[in-house]
Write a protein that holds these residues in place. Structure first.
Motif, PDB file in Angstrom:
ATOM      1  N   VAL A   1       2.937  -4.896   3.664  1.00 33.36           N
ATOM      2  CA  VAL A   1       3.988  -3.250   3.352  1.00 33.36           C
ATOM      3  C   VAL A   1       3.683  -2.813   3.340  1.00 33.36           C
ATOM      4  O   VAL A   1       2.867  -2.428   2.191  1.00 33.36           O
ATOM      5  CB  VAL A   1       5.102  -4.005   2.220  1.00 33.36           C
ATOM      6  N   VAL A   2       3.787  -1.134   3.962  1.00 39.03           N
ATOM      7  CA  VAL A   2       3.099   0.102   3.769  1.00 39.03           C
ATOM      8  C   VAL A   2       4.521   0.527   2.793  1.00 39.03           C
ATOM      9  O   VAL A   2       6.001   1.084   3.394  1.00 39.03           O
ATOM     10  CB  VAL A   2       2.855   0.697   4.793  1.00 39.03           C
TER      11      VAL A   2
ATOM     12  N   MET B   1       3.047   7.437  -8.348  1.00 39.05           N
ATOM     13  CA  MET B   1       4.903   7.896  -7.537  1.00 39.05           C
ATOM     14  C   MET B   1       5.057   6.368  -6.893  1.00 39.05           C
ATOM     15  O   MET B   1       5.980   5.602  -8.015  1.00 39.05           O
ATOM     16  CB  MET B   1       5.665   8.696  -8.031  1.00 39.05           C
ATOM     17  N   VAL B   2       5.250   6.517  -5.925  1.00 41.35           N
ATOM     18  CA  VAL B   2       5.855   4.969  -5.226  1.00 41.35           C
ATOM     19  C   VAL B   2       5.551   3.466  -6.429  1.00 41.35           C
ATOM     20  O   VAL B   2       5.977   3.297  -6.599  1.00 41.35           O
ATOM     21  CB  VAL B   2       5.481   4.861  -3.871  1.00 41.35           C
ATOM     22  N   ARG B   3       3.471   3.510  -6.486  1.00 43.40           N
ATOM     23  CA  ARG B   3       3.364   2.706  -6.791  1.00 43.40           C
ATOM     24  C   ARG B   3       3.845   2.071  -8.448  1.00 43.40           C
ATOM     25  O   ARG B   3       4.498   1.284  -8.421  1.00 43.40           O
ATOM     26  CB  ARG B   3       1.935   2.136  -6.936  1.00 43.40           C
TER      27      ARG B   3
ATOM     28  N   ALA C   1       0.030  -4.076  -5.990  1.00 43.84           N
ATOM     29  CA  ALA C   1       0.624  -2.544  -5.103  1.00 43.84           C
ATOM     30  C   ALA C   1      -0.533  -1.654  -5.170  1.00 43.84           C
ATOM     31  O   ALA C   1      -1.261  -1.534  -6.691  1.00 43.84           O
ATOM     32  CB  ALA C   1       1.539  -1.545  -6.119  1.00 43.84           C
ATOM     33  N   HIS C   2      -0.974  -1.160  -4.146  1.00 53.23           N
ATOM     34  CA  HIS C   2      -2.084  -0.678  -4.518  1.00 53.23           C
ATOM     35  C   HIS C   2      -2.193   1.077  -4.080  1.00 53.23           C
ATOM     36  O   HIS C   2      -1.309   0.814  -2.764  1.00 53.23           O
ATOM     37  CB  HIS C   2      -2.829  -0.543  -3.216  1.00 53.23           C
ATOM     38  N   CYS C   3      -3.029   2.130  -4.480  1.00 50.58           N
ATOM     39  CA  CYS C   3      -2.910   3.387  -4.275  1.00 50.58           C
ATOM     40  C   CYS C   3      -4.070   4.167  -4.836  1.00 50.58           C
ATOM     41  O   CYS C   3      -4.821   3.982  -4.813  1.00 50.58           O
ATOM     42  CB  CYS C   3      -1.487   4.210  -5.100  1.00 50.58           C
ATOM     43  N   LEU C   4      -4.668   4.761  -3.505  1.00 47.74           N
ATOM     44  CA  LEU C   4      -5.876   5.568  -3.248  1.00 47.74           C
ATOM     45  C   LEU C   4      -5.912   6.884  -3.701  1.00 47.74           C
ATOM     46  O   LEU C   4      -7.595   7.499  -3.783  1.00 47.74           O
ATOM     47  CB  LEU C   4      -6.290   5.281  -2.028  1.00 47.74           C
ATOM     48  N   VAL C   5      -4.859   7.222  -3.808  1.00 50.17           N
ATOM     49  CA  VAL C   5      -4.886   8.963  -3.344  1.00 50.17           C
ATOM     50  C   VAL C   5      -5.412  10.116  -4.876  1.00 50.17           C
ATOM     51  O   VAL C   5      -6.262  10.698  -4.228  1.00 50.17           O
ATOM     52  CB  VAL C   5      -3.001   9.089  -3.580  1.00 50.17           C
ATOM     53  N   ALA C   6      -5.659   9.554  -5.302  1.00 51.90           N
ATOM     54  CA  ALA C   6      -6.342   9.505  -6.342  1.00 51.90           C
ATOM     55  C   ALA C   6      -8.092   9.927  -7.513  1.00 51.90           C
ATOM     56  O   ALA C   6      -8.270   9.541  -7.875  1.00 51.90           O
ATOM     57  CB  ALA C   6      -5.417   9.551  -8.577  1.00 51.90           C
TER      58      ALA C   6
ATOM     59  N   PHE D   1       0.326  -1.061  -0.152  1.00 53.84           N
ATOM     60  CA  PHE D   1      -0.485   0.106   0.482  1.00 53.84           C
ATOM     61  C   PHE D   1       0.796   1.559   0.352  1.00 53.84           C
ATOM     62  O   PHE D   1       1.726   1.208   1.101  1.00 53.84           O
ATOM     63  CB  PHE D   1      -0.934  -0.154   1.074  1.00 53.84           C
ATOM     64  N   THR D   2       0.878   2.224  -0.873  1.00 54.77           N
ATOM     65  CA  THR D   2       1.089   3.732  -1.055  1.00 54.77           C
ATOM     66  C   THR D   2       0.058   4.843  -1.101  1.00 54.77           C
ATOM     67  O   THR D   2      -0.632   4.582  -0.590  1.00 54.77           O
ATOM     68  CB  THR D   2       2.500   3.573  -2.706  1.00 54.77           C
TER      69      THR D   2
END
Lengths: 209, 209
Positions: free
Chosen positions: A131-132, A78-80, A95-100, A73-74
């Motif tokens: 892993v975060v 950009m990290v993802r 890999a997951h990201c929810l910021v957008a 989880f990022t």
């Protein structure tokens, strides 16, 4: 035009040779050297040698979790993007990201908090055993520390390298002081998405060895 | 838990205040200060104040091209991810990257070159009048310099901040020495995707002012 290396393997090998002397006096294990080298390589900055902080169980815990197919989880896309997702998928992880995410944007606006913070809160119990990787937003790391304290969330490993002059150094100091789980971090203002991705990828490449 | 800022606007404003003293003696225009500040903010590293090199026409040329709807070509996906593509689209532009393209991967393998280099070559004449943002691969910048020399390709602006110990410093020195078009760069080994994206976004945010 000048001559330059164009073979990716030769470039990486030459780069690691150049970095090695900066790590000589740090008493690192071969696996720790890999994490340090990838971070220094990603930043083009040997000063990272003196500011990286690896919890003694970080590599073991991170590798075990990734090998078992844990997710990552990022805080930011950009990290993802920088994570080797093909390699991650070989072991079953994503890999997951929810910021957008639109709903996260709405929540953040309503509550007057950062999107990265709202996104970390939304991951909630999915962070258990994961892993975060936080490469940008100090607020995401503060929120993760709160989730661990107040909701007993327990990631397998925290890669916490938010960057900047407002809260980043404080969030990372707090990670070192309070985290109930292993971590990889850098003290001070430096950090960033490539640093977070480099640490993740160093672990992923170890799984093949 | 400690208190921390959670309002994105307050965080950014506080960050810019902290960075300002590092720029005081550099004789920068208000627009140049914006580019420097965003880069230093993205790296968490005030040492960038002394290594950033802005061609005198860089901001004017970049803003004019972006305002006219030019496209942006990046060496790696992390740079593309970091660019504010909503803001770019308001003026008609799009951000492109080919490094993960299957055909580029095949070409790079066949020719023994990096994927970033093969991708730059594949963009070819589409680079004319565009903004090129290179945040990772020195080989992409070397290839762009070759395209400019041998095929008279002329981007509107080159943001060339590849990172690392093998070729990055040399590629950026060559950019400063030889580029027939305006550039934004940093000398030495430092650089990276967040630096490239920060420079692009600084220009995009100027368009509203």
């Amino acid at each position: 035009m000048i001559e330059f290396l164009t073979d990716p393997t030769a470039i990486e090998s030459r780069s690691m040779d150049i970095i090695a002397p900066y790590l000589r006096d740090l008493n690192l294990s071969p696996q720790e050297i890999k994490v340090f080298s990838r971070i220094i390589h990603a930043a083009g900055d040997p000063d990272y040698a003196s500011i990286i902080r690896l919890h003694p169980e970080a590599i073991r815990a991170g590798c075990a979790a990734l090998k078992a197919g844990c997710h990552i989880f990022t805080d930011v896309e950009m990290v993802r993007t920088g994570i080797n997702k093909r390699k991650l998928a070989e072991h079953g992880g994503e890999a997951h990201c929810l910021v957008a995410d639109n709903e996260i944007t709405r929540l953040a606006k309503t509550q007057g908090i950062t999107r990265a913070m709202a996104a970390m809160r939304a991951f909630g119990r999915r962070l258990n055993g994961a892993v975060v990787a936080i490469g940008n937003a100090p607020t995401a790391l503060f929120e993760l520390l709160r989730l661990m304290e107040q909701q007993e969330i327990r990631p397998a490993l925290i890669i916490g390298v938010p960057v900047g002059f407002v809260g980043a150094a404080e969030a990372k100091d707090l990670l070192i002081a309070k985290s109930p789980v292993p971590y990889i971090t850098v003290i001070g203002n430096k950090g960033g998405s490539p640093i977070a991705a480099a640490a993740v990828n160093a672990l992923l490449y170890m799984l093949d060895a």
